[in-house]
Design a protein around this motif. Structure first.
Motif, short mmCIF file in Angstrom:
data_model
loop_
_atom_site.label_atom_id
_atom_site.label_comp_id
_atom_site.label_asym_id
_atom_site.label_seq_id
_atom_site.Cartn_x
_atom_site.Cartn_y
_atom_site.Cartn_z
N ASP A 1 42.87 -9.39 -11.78
CA ASP A 1 42.41 -10.00 -10.53
C ASP A 1 42.93 -9.31 -9.27
O ASP A 1 42.40 -9.52 -8.20
CB ASP A 1 42.82 -11.48 -10.48
CG ASP A 1 42.04 -12.33 -11.47
OD1 ASP A 1 41.07 -11.81 -12.07
OD2 ASP A 1 42.40 -13.50 -11.64
N ALA A 2 43.99 -8.50 -9.41
CA ALA A 2 44.62 -7.90 -8.23
C ALA A 2 44.50 -6.39 -8.19
O ALA A 2 45.10 -5.74 -7.34
CB ALA A 2 46.10 -8.30 -8.20
N THR A 3 43.72 -5.80 -9.10
CA THR A 3 43.67 -4.33 -9.21
C THR A 3 42.24 -3.82 -9.30
O THR A 3 41.40 -4.39 -9.98
CB THR A 3 44.47 -3.86 -10.45
OG1 THR A 3 45.78 -4.42 -10.41
CG2 THR A 3 44.57 -2.35 -10.50
N LEU A 4 42.04 -2.69 -8.66
CA LEU A 4 40.77 -2.00 -8.62
C LEU A 4 41.04 -0.52 -8.90
O LEU A 4 41.95 0.07 -8.31
CB LEU A 4 40.18 -2.16 -7.23
CG LEU A 4 38.98 -1.36 -6.81
CD1 LEU A 4 37.78 -1.76 -7.64
CD2 LEU A 4 38.71 -1.59 -5.34
N ILE A 5 40.27 0.08 -9.80
CA ILE A 5 40.41 1.51 -10.09
C ILE A 5 39.04 2.17 -10.00
O ILE A 5 38.08 1.69 -10.60
CB ILE A 5 41.00 1.75 -11.49
CG1 ILE A 5 42.37 1.09 -11.62
CG2 ILE A 5 41.09 3.25 -11.80
CD1 ILE A 5 42.93 1.07 -13.04
N ALA B 1 45.48 -10.02 -2.77
CA ALA B 1 45.86 -11.43 -2.74
C ALA B 1 44.82 -12.31 -3.45
O ALA B 1 45.17 -13.34 -4.01
CB ALA B 1 46.05 -11.89 -1.30
N THR B 2 43.55 -11.89 -3.41
CA THR B 2 42.49 -12.69 -4.01
C THR B 2 41.48 -11.79 -4.73
O THR B 2 41.36 -10.60 -4.43
CB THR B 2 41.71 -13.50 -2.94
OG1 THR B 2 41.01 -12.58 -2.09
CG2 THR B 2 42.63 -14.39 -2.12
N VAL B 3 40.74 -12.39 -5.66
CA VAL B 3 39.67 -11.69 -6.35
C VAL B 3 38.59 -11.29 -5.34
O VAL B 3 38.01 -10.20 -5.43
CB VAL B 3 39.07 -12.56 -7.48
CG1 VAL B 3 37.81 -11.94 -8.06
CG2 VAL B 3 40.10 -12.80 -8.56
N GLU B 4 38.31 -12.15 -4.37
CA GLU B 4 37.31 -11.86 -3.35
C GLU B 4 37.67 -10.61 -2.55
O GLU B 4 36.81 -9.77 -2.27
CB GLU B 4 37.12 -13.06 -2.40
CG GLU B 4 36.53 -14.29 -3.05
CD GLU B 4 37.52 -15.10 -3.91
OE1 GLU B 4 37.06 -15.85 -4.78
OE2 GLU B 4 38.75 -14.95 -3.72
N SER B 5 38.93 -10.49 -2.21
CA SER B 5 39.39 -9.31 -1.48
C SER B 5 39.24 -8.05 -2.34
O SER B 5 38.76 -7.02 -1.88
CB SER B 5 40.85 -9.49 -1.04
OG SER B 5 41.29 -8.35 -0.35
N ARG B 6 39.62 -8.16 -3.61
CA ARG B 6 39.47 -7.03 -4.53
C ARG B 6 38.00 -6.59 -4.61
O ARG B 6 37.68 -5.42 -4.51
CB ARG B 6 39.97 -7.41 -5.92
CG ARG B 6 39.86 -6.24 -6.93
CD ARG B 6 39.81 -6.71 -8.35
NE ARG B 6 38.61 -7.52 -8.58
CZ ARG B 6 38.41 -8.25 -9.66
NH1 ARG B 6 39.32 -8.29 -10.61
NH2 ARG B 6 37.30 -8.95 -9.80
#
Length: 162
Positions: free
Chosen positions: A12-16, A136-141
């Motif tokens: 939920d807090a990481t994007l690659i 901080a949030t899934v939406e932000s990710r």
């Protein structure tokens, strides 16, 4: 625009994002970190422009990238470099200024995420691996996933012409 980046969301807090670049590793690193090049490729949303970009490319150095929407709203990203290993790796914090319209560093939101950008030599090409974490949030990710997908695509198009 066709997006050629591979996007992963391992939690939920990481994007690659991974993107193969038809460009040498040294050039990719230089274009990613040069204030004069950033306005030419950084466009998280259509019509957005970069009025100002600065980089103090050293551990402890700061960066500031001011983005402006067509309707005049500013989104200004700031952070501090934690690791600088040319031409292969950067680690830095990523935060937003509360009012990014000024020309100097301003007050930040205080919710820094972490960016790790690697440029890995793959023969004549370079694999760019961008990991943005500590959302901080899934939406932000997910919002950042859309922006970074557009940015990595325009970055690839720019660096491959250089």
């Amino acid at each position: 625009m066709k997006i050629n980046s591979e996007v992963q969301k391992p939690d939920d807090a990481t994007l690659i994002l991974r993107r193969m670049l038809k460009a040498p590793q040294e050039l990719a690193f230089k274009v990613w970190t040069s204030p004069e090049h950033i306005p030419q490729w950084m466009q998280p949303e259509p019509g957005m422009v970069i009025p100002f970009a600065s980089m103090d490319l050293r551990v402890g150095g700061k960066f500031r990238i001011q983005m402006k929407t067509p309707d005049g709203e500013f989104f200004t990203a700031v952070g501090v470099f934690q690791e600088v290993k040319p031409p292969e790796r950067l680690v830095y914090t990523w935060d937003w200024e509360k009012d990014g319209s000024g020309t100097e560093f301003g007050e930040v939101e205080g919710k820094p995420s972490l960016m790790t950008v690697e440029f890995l030599k793959r023969g004549e090409q370079t694999e760019m691996v961008l990991m943005h974490s500590r959302f901080a949030t899934v939406e932000s990710r997910d919002s950042h996933a859309r922006g970074w997908s557009r940015i990595t695509e325009s970055f690839a198009q720019f660096v491959e012409k250089e």
